[in-house]
Every structure is written in C-alpha cells, then in structure tokens.
Design a protein around this motif. Structure first.
Motif, PDB file in Angstrom:
ATOM      1  N   ASP A 120       0.906  -0.928  -0.114  1.00 36.06           N
ATOM      2  CA  ASP A 120      -0.037  -0.051   0.226  1.00 36.06           C
ATOM      3  C   ASP A 120       0.874   1.417  -0.116  1.00 36.06           C
ATOM      4  OD1 ASP A 120      -1.713   2.075   0.240  1.00 36.06           O
ATOM      5  OD2 ASP A 120      -2.694   1.092   2.165  1.00 36.06           O
ATOM      6  N   THR A 121       0.885   1.780  -1.139  1.00 34.30           N
ATOM      7  CA  THR A 121       1.855   3.233  -1.264  1.00 34.30           C
ATOM      8  C   THR A 121       1.318   4.312  -0.820  1.00 34.30           C
ATOM      9  OG1 THR A 121       1.338   3.370  -3.578  1.00 34.30           O
ATOM     10  CG2 THR A 121       3.154   2.122  -2.885  1.00 34.30           C
ATOM     11  N   ASP A 122      -0.193   4.240  -0.408  1.00 30.67           N
ATOM     12  CA  ASP A 122      -0.955   5.686  -0.137  1.00 30.67           C
ATOM     13  C   ASP A 122      -0.177   6.122   1.267  1.00 30.67           C
ATOM     14  OD1 ASP A 122      -2.260   5.919  -2.320  1.00 30.67           O
ATOM     15  OD2 ASP A 122      -4.033   4.771  -1.362  1.00 30.67           O
ATOM     16  N   SER A 170       7.406   3.162  -0.371  1.00 27.67           N
ATOM     17  CA  SER A 170       7.890   3.158  -1.748  1.00 27.67           C
ATOM     18  C   SER A 170       7.610   1.752  -2.134  1.00 27.67           C
ATOM     19  CB  SER A 170       9.177   3.584  -2.040  1.00 27.67           C
ATOM     20  OG  SER A 170      10.003   2.448  -1.238  1.00 27.67           O
ATOM     21  N   ASP A 171       7.096   1.516  -3.612  1.00 27.19           N
ATOM     22  CA  ASP A 171       6.843   0.262  -4.188  1.00 27.19           C
ATOM     23  C   ASP A 171       7.939   0.107  -5.352  1.00 27.19           C
ATOM     24  OD1 ASP A 171       5.460  -1.636  -5.685  1.00 27.19           O
ATOM     25  OD2 ASP A 171       4.361  -0.130  -6.659  1.00 27.19           O
ATOM     26  N   GLU A 180       4.822   2.387  -9.843  1.00 29.43           N
ATOM     27  CA  GLU A 180       3.828   3.811  -9.348  1.00 29.43           C
ATOM     28  C   GLU A 180       2.786   3.993 -10.258  1.00 29.43           C
ATOM     29  OE1 GLU A 180       4.728   5.705  -6.547  1.00 29.43           O
ATOM     30  OE2 GLU A 180       6.210   4.208  -6.050  1.00 29.43           O
ATOM     31  N   THR A 204      -1.950   9.782 -10.291  1.00 27.02           N
ATOM     32  CA  THR A 204      -3.331  10.136  -9.610  1.00 27.02           C
ATOM     33  C   THR A 204      -4.389  10.030 -10.703  1.00 27.02           C
ATOM     34  OG1 THR A 204      -2.495  11.589  -7.833  1.00 27.02           O
ATOM     35  CG2 THR A 204      -5.021  11.828  -8.512  1.00 27.02           C
ATOM     36  N   ALA A 223      -4.847   6.481 -11.853  1.00 21.00           N
ATOM     37  CA  ALA A 223      -6.050   5.517 -10.791  1.00 21.00           C
ATOM     38  C   ALA A 223      -7.294   6.342 -10.885  1.00 21.00           C
ATOM     39  CB  ALA A 223      -5.139   6.069  -9.387  1.00 21.00           C
ATOM     40  N   GLU A 241      -1.272  -0.998  -4.273  1.00 24.72           N
ATOM     41  CA  GLU A 241      -2.366  -0.045  -4.396  1.00 24.72           C
ATOM     42  C   GLU A 241      -1.982   1.626  -4.288  1.00 24.72           C
ATOM     43  OE1 GLU A 241      -5.440  -0.939  -1.302  1.00 24.72           O
ATOM     44  OE2 GLU A 241      -4.857  -2.990  -1.372  1.00 24.72           O
ATOM     45  N   HIS A 242      -2.370   2.266  -5.198  1.00 28.38           N
ATOM     46  CA  HIS A 242      -2.143   3.654  -5.365  1.00 28.38           C
ATOM     47  C   HIS A 242      -3.526   4.391  -5.306  1.00 28.38           C
ATOM     48  CE1 HIS A 242       2.207   3.154  -6.168  1.00 28.38           C
ATOM     49  NE2 HIS A 242       1.966   2.035  -6.672  1.00 28.38           N
ATOM     50  N   HIS A 243      -3.678   5.381  -4.650  1.00 35.16           N
ATOM     51  CA  HIS A 243      -5.148   6.041  -4.890  1.00 35.16           C
ATOM     52  C   HIS A 243      -6.173   5.336  -4.744  1.00 35.16           C
ATOM     53  CE1 HIS A 243      -1.514   9.024  -5.496  1.00 35.16           C
ATOM     54  NE2 HIS A 243      -1.348   8.342  -6.554  1.00 35.16           N
ATOM     55  N   THR A 250       6.358   3.735 -14.125  1.00 37.05           N
ATOM     56  CA  THR A 250       5.280   4.716 -13.690  1.00 37.05           C
ATOM     57  C   THR A 250       4.163   4.668 -14.703  1.00 37.05           C
ATOM     58  OG1 THR A 250       6.468   6.373 -12.260  1.00 37.05           O
ATOM     59  CG2 THR A 250       4.446   6.966 -13.081  1.00 37.05           C
TER      60      THR A 250
END
Length: 124
Positions: free
Chosen positions: A7-9, A13-14, A18, A21, A24, A73-75, A93
């Motif tokens: 979970d990067t929120d 860092s992942d 990445e 916004t 996502a 998980e991002h945003h 990214t």
C-alpha cells in the motif's frame, strides 16, 4: 505462494510500479463502469512478447489477483503484476495522458534500452 500487497498511499515506496493520480482515477472509473468491486478487482499490468522491438505492455481488468501476483495500491486502485512481468517493469510509472488527438494509459519505464518507431513495443 501468497499474494504480496504493498500500500503506497501511506508514504512507502513500491519496488514494482507507481501510479499517478490521473491513471488511478481513470482506471477506477472504468472498473466501476464495468460493475467490478474496486475493493477486490484491479488493473492487471503485464509484459508480453510482441511488437517490432520484442516486448509490449498489456492491461486488463481482473476480479482478483493470482496467488503469486504482486498487488500494489495507489490512490485506491489495486494493480496486479505477475512475477515474470515484474522483471521488466520494476520502477515504472503508469500514467494517463489526456491529449487532443488521443488519450490513454502510458507506461514510463526506466528499464527500456530501445523502443520501436511507433512506441508500441520495447526492449530491456
């Protein structure tokens, strides 16, 4: 093997990918439009053989991750990456470009050493 979730929120860092916004938000909108549960379903990002440079990206929606997937998980968006694809897209990214002539998802991959002229395939 069990699924790993990052979970990067929370500011971590992942190692795999990445997600911006914009990407996502667009993917979540499409997932919801398909009637998929965004708590379980996600966007699968993978690398496949093809194109004039040898490799190309693939994306699709999946209802759940496979057991050996990396799940990031991002945003609010869950992204599923299989182990073989992780080797090619680590550090990338995922973005969503809005343009006058076209709009769509774009992968910015620092591992690419060459791309074909049309930008649809690559080599690492």
């Amino acid at each position: 093997m069990s699924t790993d979730t990052v979970d990067t929120d929370g500011g971590g860092s992942d190692p795999a990918i990445e997600v911006t916004t914009d990407a996502a938000a667009e993917a979540l909108s499409l997932l919801e439009g398909e009637g998929l549960d965004t708590d379980e379903a996600g966007l699968r990002l993978f690398v496949q053989q093809g194109g004039c440079a040898g490799l190309s990206y693939g994306m699709r929606f999946d209802t759940k991750p496979e057991d050996d997937d990396l799940v990031v998980e991002h945003h609010g968006l869950r992204v599923f990456v299989d182990p073989a694809s992780q080797n090619y897209i680590g550090g990338s990214t995922l973005d969503y470009e809005h343009g006058l002539q076209a709009a769509g998802f774009e992968v910015e991959n620092p591992n690419i050493v060459s791309e074909c002229g049309c930008g649809e395939s690559f080599r690492t």
